[in-house]
Scaffold this active site. Structure first.
Site, PDB file in Angstrom:
ATOM      1  N   ASP A  81       0.812  -1.218   0.000  1.00 60.25           N
ATOM      2  CA  ASP A  81       0.000   0.000   0.000  1.00 60.25           C
ATOM      3  C   ASP A  81       0.845   1.267   0.000  1.00 60.25           C
ATOM      4  OD1 ASP A  81      -2.271  -1.553   0.053  1.00 60.25           O
ATOM      5  OD2 ASP A  81      -2.562  -1.390   2.217  1.00 60.25           O
ATOM      6  N   GLU A 111       1.291  -1.291   5.447  1.00 57.83           N
ATOM      7  CA  GLU A 111      -0.038  -1.721   5.038  1.00 57.83           C
ATOM      8  C   GLU A 111      -1.037  -0.726   5.618  1.00 57.83           C
ATOM      9  OE1 GLU A 111      -3.001  -4.233   3.288  1.00 57.83           O
ATOM     10  OE2 GLU A 111      -0.855  -3.925   2.958  1.00 57.83           O
ATOM     11  N   LYS A 152      -4.953   0.054   6.517  1.00 59.21           N
ATOM     12  CA  LYS A 152      -6.253  -0.557   6.761  1.00 59.21           C
ATOM     13  C   LYS A 152      -7.156   0.434   7.486  1.00 59.21           C
ATOM     14  CE  LYS A 152      -5.582  -4.752   5.135  1.00 59.21           C
ATOM     15  NZ  LYS A 152      -6.346  -5.230   3.952  1.00 59.21           N
TER      16      LYS A 152
END
Length: 241
Positions: free
Chosen positions: A73, A104, A106
């Site tokens: 990401d 990452e 989220k």
């Protein structure tokens, strides 16, 4: 006398990030769209406030043996000395030697997302990185050892209560090797960072987490120095096939 306030400026930076992430979570229902938007917020933050030598993008990382990482990401990589970054049909591929950190992104922190972030980080750290001796006016410096690649997790909130507590610490402790998460920001609650290689973490709750996390990451990147000299010919060898 100026009416500027440094406290207000730094607070405003955090508030902007938190509000944008909150709007994404509240208004976007499609998981893919929501994920892309969240990644965009974090990448824009890093590209706007980290020094120009750094760049942040959603990307794959590749090594000279032709092994690719999973899609990451947020990749923070060197843009000043990296000899090549591939752009193809909207996709970005970055040589492993150029990478400083991978994250990452989220919506929330939980056990599954920590494990997923650890998996993504492992896929980058397992790549082979080359390093060549560096010529200079008086001779040659020996090849520089590859710098540590930092790994982390970026979220808006946490599914745990407290957001930064024993449950998060236990999840982080599941992998203290190739998948170790060195940093993390839960924009609505706080941030964390590894204090040393022994798996000890510092949790910082409250305040203005996004700004505090950015400063902590920047200070750590300063100690990383510069990426090594890439062996371009190791990559060029693929042209003969």
């Amino acid at each position: 006398m100026s009416d500027w306030s440094l406290k207000n400026v730094l607070s405003g930076l955090h508030d902007d990030i938190q509000q944008r992430l909150e709007i994404i979570r509240r208004t976007m229902t499609h998981p893919g769209t929501k994920g892309d938007a969240s990644e965009g917020v974090w990448n824009e933050l890093f590209n706007k406030y980290l020094p120009e030598r750094y760049r942040a993008d959603n990307a794959h990382v590749v090594d000279s043996e032709g092994t690719f990482s999973q899609q990451i990401d947020v990749v923070i990589y060197d843009r000043q000395y990296s000899p090549f970054i591939f752009h193809y049909e909207g996709q970005i591929v970055i040589p492993a030697e150029s990478v400083y950190a991978v994250f990452e992104a989220k919506q929330s922190a939980n056990l599954d997302h920590v494990r997923y972030a650890q998996e993504k980080v492992r896929s980058v750290r397992r790549l082979r990185r080359t390093s060549l001796p560096i010529p200079h006016a008086g001779g040659t410096y020996p090849a520089k050892p590859p710098i540590p690649i930092y790994g982390g997790l970026l979220t808006f909130e946490s599914d745990w209560k407290p957001a930064l507590g024993d449950s998060l610490l236990a999840a982080l402790g599941e992998d203290q090797d190739e998948g170790k998460l060195d940093f993390g920001c839960v924009a609505g609650h706080g941030y964390f960072h590894a204090e040393n290689a022994a798996g000890n973490y510092s949790f910082q709750s409250g305040g203005k987490p996004a700004t505090a996390f950015l400063f902590k990451l920047l200070s750590q990147l300063q100690f990383s120095g510069t990426v090594p000299m890439i062996d371009i010919q190791a990559y060029a060898a693929w042209l003969s096939d």
